[in-house]
Design a protein around this motif. Structure first.
Motif, mmCIF file in Angstrom:
data_model
loop_
_atom_site.group_PDB
_atom_site.id
_atom_site.type_symbol
_atom_site.label_atom_id
_atom_site.label_comp_id
_atom_site.label_asym_id
_atom_site.label_seq_id
_atom_site.Cartn_x
_atom_site.Cartn_y
_atom_site.Cartn_z
ATOM 1 N N ALA A 117 -8.570 -2.787 -0.656
ATOM 2 C CA ALA A 117 -8.138 -3.879 -1.529
ATOM 3 C C ALA A 117 -6.734 -3.643 -2.073
ATOM 4 N N GLY A 118 -5.843 -4.562 -1.762
ATOM 5 C CA GLY A 118 -4.449 -4.457 -2.189
ATOM 6 C C GLY A 118 -3.591 -3.633 -1.263
ATOM 7 N N GLY A 119 -4.197 -2.850 -0.393
ATOM 8 C CA GLY A 119 -3.446 -1.920 0.451
ATOM 9 C C GLY A 119 -2.547 -2.617 1.463
ATOM 10 N N SER A 120 -3.076 -3.673 2.104
ATOM 11 C CA SER A 120 -2.271 -4.374 3.102
ATOM 12 C C SER A 120 -1.061 -5.031 2.459
ATOM 13 N N GLU A 121 -1.233 -5.548 1.250
ATOM 14 C CA GLU A 121 -0.100 -6.158 0.557
ATOM 15 C C GLU A 121 0.907 -5.076 0.150
ATOM 16 N N ALA A 122 0.405 -3.951 -0.343
ATOM 17 C CA ALA A 122 1.295 -2.861 -0.731
ATOM 18 C C ALA A 122 2.061 -2.319 0.474
ATOM 19 N N PHE A 123 1.433 -2.366 1.658
ATOM 20 C CA PHE A 123 2.089 -1.902 2.890
ATOM 21 C C PHE A 123 3.382 -2.666 3.151
ATOM 22 N N PHE A 173 5.428 -3.469 1.079
ATOM 23 C CA PHE A 173 6.465 -2.896 0.202
ATOM 24 C C PHE A 173 6.649 -1.408 0.488
ATOM 25 N N ASN A 174 6.303 -1.020 1.731
ATOM 26 C CA ASN A 174 6.499 0.343 2.230
ATOM 27 C C ASN A 174 5.566 1.382 1.616
ATOM 28 N N ALA A 175 4.491 0.947 0.988
ATOM 29 C CA ALA A 175 3.487 1.918 0.548
ATOM 30 C C ALA A 175 2.824 2.532 1.773
ATOM 31 N N ARG A 176 2.600 3.823 1.746
ATOM 32 C CA ARG A 176 1.937 4.495 2.855
ATOM 33 C C ARG A 176 0.620 5.124 2.426
ATOM 34 N N THR A 177 0.356 5.119 1.138
ATOM 35 C CA THR A 177 -0.964 5.428 0.591
ATOM 36 C C THR A 177 -1.206 4.437 -0.535
ATOM 37 N N PHE A 178 -2.472 4.221 -0.866
ATOM 38 C CA PHE A 178 -2.779 3.277 -1.936
ATOM 39 C C PHE A 178 -4.112 3.667 -2.536
ATOM 40 N N ASP A 179 -4.082 4.025 -3.811
ATOM 41 C CA ASP A 179 -5.293 4.538 -4.442
ATOM 42 C C ASP A 179 -5.951 3.476 -5.324
ATOM 43 N N LEU A 180 -7.096 3.825 -5.853
ATOM 44 C CA LEU A 180 -7.937 2.865 -6.564
ATOM 45 C C LEU A 180 -7.241 2.251 -7.778
ATOM 46 N N ASP A 181 -6.423 3.034 -8.466
ATOM 47 C CA ASP A 181 -5.802 2.532 -9.688
ATOM 48 C C ASP A 181 -4.303 2.289 -9.552
ATOM 49 N N GLU A 182 -3.807 2.290 -8.340
ATOM 50 C CA GLU A 182 -2.410 1.893 -8.134
ATOM 51 C C GLU A 182 -2.301 0.372 -8.183
ATOM 52 N N GLN A 183 -1.123 -0.099 -8.599
ATOM 53 C CA GLN A 183 -0.919 -1.538 -8.707
ATOM 54 C C GLN A 183 -0.277 -2.094 -7.440
ATOM 55 N N VAL A 184 -0.739 -3.257 -7.044
ATOM 56 C CA VAL A 184 -0.126 -3.959 -5.923
ATOM 57 C C VAL A 184 1.245 -4.453 -6.389
ATOM 58 N N PRO A 185 2.311 -4.080 -5.666
ATOM 59 C CA PRO A 185 3.652 -4.522 -6.084
ATOM 60 C C PRO A 185 3.715 -6.038 -6.239
ATOM 61 N N GLU A 186 4.457 -6.477 -7.214
ATOM 62 C CA GLU A 186 4.687 -7.890 -7.528
ATOM 63 C C GLU A 186 3.493 -8.560 -8.218
ATOM 64 N N ILE A 209 -10.206 -0.179 15.620
ATOM 65 C CA ILE A 209 -9.797 -1.551 15.310
ATOM 66 C C ILE A 209 -10.052 -1.770 13.831
ATOM 67 N N SER A 210 -9.020 -2.059 13.061
ATOM 68 C CA SER A 210 -9.242 -2.174 11.623
ATOM 69 C C SER A 210 -8.230 -3.106 10.972
ATOM 70 N N GLY A 211 -8.684 -3.792 9.942
ATOM 71 C CA GLY A 211 -7.794 -4.586 9.106
ATOM 72 C C GLY A 211 -7.048 -3.732 8.091
ATOM 73 N N ASP A 212 -7.331 -2.440 8.075
ATOM 74 C CA ASP A 212 -6.620 -1.523 7.175
ATOM 75 C C ASP A 212 -5.314 -1.131 7.851
ATOM 76 N N VAL A 213 -4.331 -2.026 7.766
ATOM 77 C CA VAL A 213 -3.090 -1.819 8.508
ATOM 78 C C VAL A 213 -2.346 -0.588 8.017
ATOM 79 N N LEU A 214 -2.481 -0.296 6.739
ATOM 80 C CA LEU A 214 -1.826 0.888 6.166
ATOM 81 C C LEU A 214 -2.357 2.155 6.834
ATOM 82 N N ARG A 215 -3.664 2.239 6.958
ATOM 83 C CA ARG A 215 -4.276 3.415 7.592
ATOM 84 C C ARG A 215 -3.934 3.478 9.078
ATOM 85 N N GLN A 216 -3.994 2.361 9.728
ATOM 86 C CA GLN A 216 -3.746 2.350 11.162
ATOM 87 C C GLN A 216 -2.286 2.660 11.502
#
Length: 545
Positions: A183-189, A191-204, A307-314
């Protein structure tokens, strides 16, 4: 027609039944023993095992991401077959037809596609409708899309707009439930995020992953959707991510949640290599959180494709692509990563992943909350299920595999110290009764009168791989479709979905949004009954509200 399955060992844990007896089928349903009527058809199944048809809660079988995987690696079935991995009905095919045939041969009668992109739902349903025999359903992906994140940014989640938007999306895509992916990870990606944790904020947007999951849990609870949010958490595949998974469980606030393919979150970072089994800590948390259910995502050795929608991980995983080709696609709200991967027995990490999955199964106190999956094809092709059943049910078989692993992996695994062997009844829970209960598909997964007549009959053998590779008989909705491991009738199943009510104002809001930002009418992406040429293709599951 009245059909009698006579004299088999009936294993039906939903009804506390494990005894020799008969099962009767009539007009597509299981019925009570009739009085004063001879059956029209009798199958002598004495000495055999009779179970409900199996249900796969999490298997990527349809949709644009799966199609992209087939385009990237059409040779996958041929490689798998050359490695000795079973692939039927022919290693020359990898598509809808083979999917339905092979699932049915193993005794499966219902399979859930867990990642249906809302704007691609028509294609996913077209593909599911082309899969023979088995019933299907899709879980629609939300949580990284701009519309949802905008609502959460406004802090307006106490209004009904998010609930209405979720309900509209479920109905519009004819989905059975909701999937949240990192959740929020693909959007953060973006903005060049390469990890995204439970309490990090989605940029913007300012919202956290925790906030997104909580909001989706509340929406699903308010709508009365039977299946809880189906969540792929943050930091999948990263050493130490067991802490994230445990934190996600603690954040549920007592709401039901289903965590997908938890083997991939069961990683500690102890030891010289900084990678260890987190299975004991993970299972301690799952055993405590009584409203949490999970599926495992067991890994098996050999070639597959992730095959995953977790683009950050992939994106991170592309460096380990084997063969060296991959696709990363970043789109509105839903990224896609398709990366071939070969799990190797000689690899310290892969060997430990294999062991961690088995540890999770075997440390489960309640099999009703730990469901079977390989996250097909991510952990392994679904055609490997019989081998995994064998490993779970036979400690000697497990030891034979374990002893061949690298010494370093064996040193940090607790698997060798677990003597438990899963029973047939426990397997029936993990593969039948529990998935049906968790999905809200209450008319299957058991053999009480009124259940849909999905039944699998097996010859009991010490070699569970052989036993579960080819069912003796499989009935789908009362029709005999498999005999002696071979499909004898190519019937067609149904697709299940929910249809929660919503305020019609949401349609105007979504239409305005689509027209403003995409120049498109959202009705173009809506799934209608005409997506299939079979008038009885869709069936609605009632919501509680």
């Amino acid at each position: 027609m009245l059909i009698q399955l006579k004299g088999g060992r009936v294993i039906d844990p939903a009804n506390n039944r494990d005894s020799v007896g008969d099962v009767y089928l009539k007009n597509g349903r299981v019925v009570a023993a009739p009085e004063g009527r001879e059956p029209d058809e009798v199958h002598d199944v004495s000495g055999k095992i009779v179970m409900a048809g199996a249900i796969d809660v999490h298997s990527h079988i349809a949709g644009t991401n799966v199609t992209l995987g087939r385009q990237l690696m059409p040779e996958l079935p041929l490689i798998a077959a050359s490695e000795g991995q079973p692939y039927g009905p022919s290693p020359a095919v990898w598509g809808s037809y083979a999917t339905g045939i092979r699932y049915a041969e193993m005794g499966y009668t219902t399979v859930i596609e867990p990642a249906m992109i809302p704007t691609h739902a028509i294609q996913a349903h077209k593909e599911m409708a082309a899969i023979p025999i088995i019933d299907c359903a899709g879980l629609v992906v939300l949580g990284n899309d701009d519309y949802t994140l905008n609502l959460l940014r406004k802090g307006d989640v106490k209004s009904d707009e998010l609930k209405d938007y979720v309900a509209w999306t479920l109905a519009h895509s004819k989905a059975l439930g909701l999937k949240v992916i990192n959740a929020g990870g693909s959007e953060a990606f973006k903005f060049n995020a390469r990890t995204f944790d439970l309490d990090e904020q989605v940029p913007e947007y300012g919202v956290t992953s925790r906030g997104i999951v909580e909001a989706m849990q509340q929406a699903i609870a308010d709508l009365g959707v039977p299946h809880p949010p189906h969540v792929h958490t943050n930091n999948l595949g990263i050493a130490g991510n067991v802490d994230t998974a445990v934190a996600t469980l603690k954040a549920t606030g007592g709401h039901p949640i289903h965590l997908a393919h938890i083997q991939f979150y069961g990683y500690g970072k102890e030891g010289d290599k900084g990678f260890s089994s987190g299975a004991p800590a993970l299972m301690e948390a799952i055993n405590k959180h009584k409203k949490a259910t999970v599926d495992v995502g067991q890994v098996m050795f050999g070639q597959t494709i992730t095959i995953s929608g977790d683009v950050l991980r992939q994106f991170d995983g592309r460096r380990a692509a084997n063969p060296k080709k991959w696709v990363i696609n970043q789109a509105e709200g839903n990224g896609t990563g398709v990366v071939p991967y070969n799990y190797k027995k000689k690899s310290f990490v892969n060997a430990l992943q294999w062991a961690i999955g088995l540890e999770i199964f075997l440390l489960a106190e309640d099999p009703w909350r730990v469901l079977f999956s390989t996250d097909h094809p991510n952990g392994a092709l679904f055609t490997r299920y019989p081998e995994i059943f064998h490993l779970l049910m036979d400690k000697n078989e497990r030891s034979r595999w374990f002893d061949a692993l690298p010494e370093a992996s064996r040193q940090v695994s607790g698997l060798a110290g677990i003597s438990r062997e899963i029973t047939l009844s426990e397997l029936a829970i993990m593969t039948r009764a529990a998935p049906a209960k968790v999905l809200g598909l209450t008319d299957r997964g058991h053999l009480a009168p009124g259940a849909v007549a999905d039944v699998a009959v097996y010859t009991e053998q010490k070699n569970k791989t052989k036993m579960f590779s080819a069912a003796d008989l499989v009935f789908k909705s009362g029709k005999l479709v498999v005999r002696k491991g071979t499909v004898v009738d190519l019937s067609w199943g149904q697709c299940y979905h929910v249809d929660p009510g919503f305020d019609r104002q949401i349609e105007k809001r979504v239409r305005s949004y689509y027209e403003t930002y995409y120049g498109a009418d959202p009705s173009w992406f809506g799934v209608t009954e005409t997506v299939s040429d079979r008038p009885d293709r869709f069936a609605t599951i009632r919501c509680a509200s």
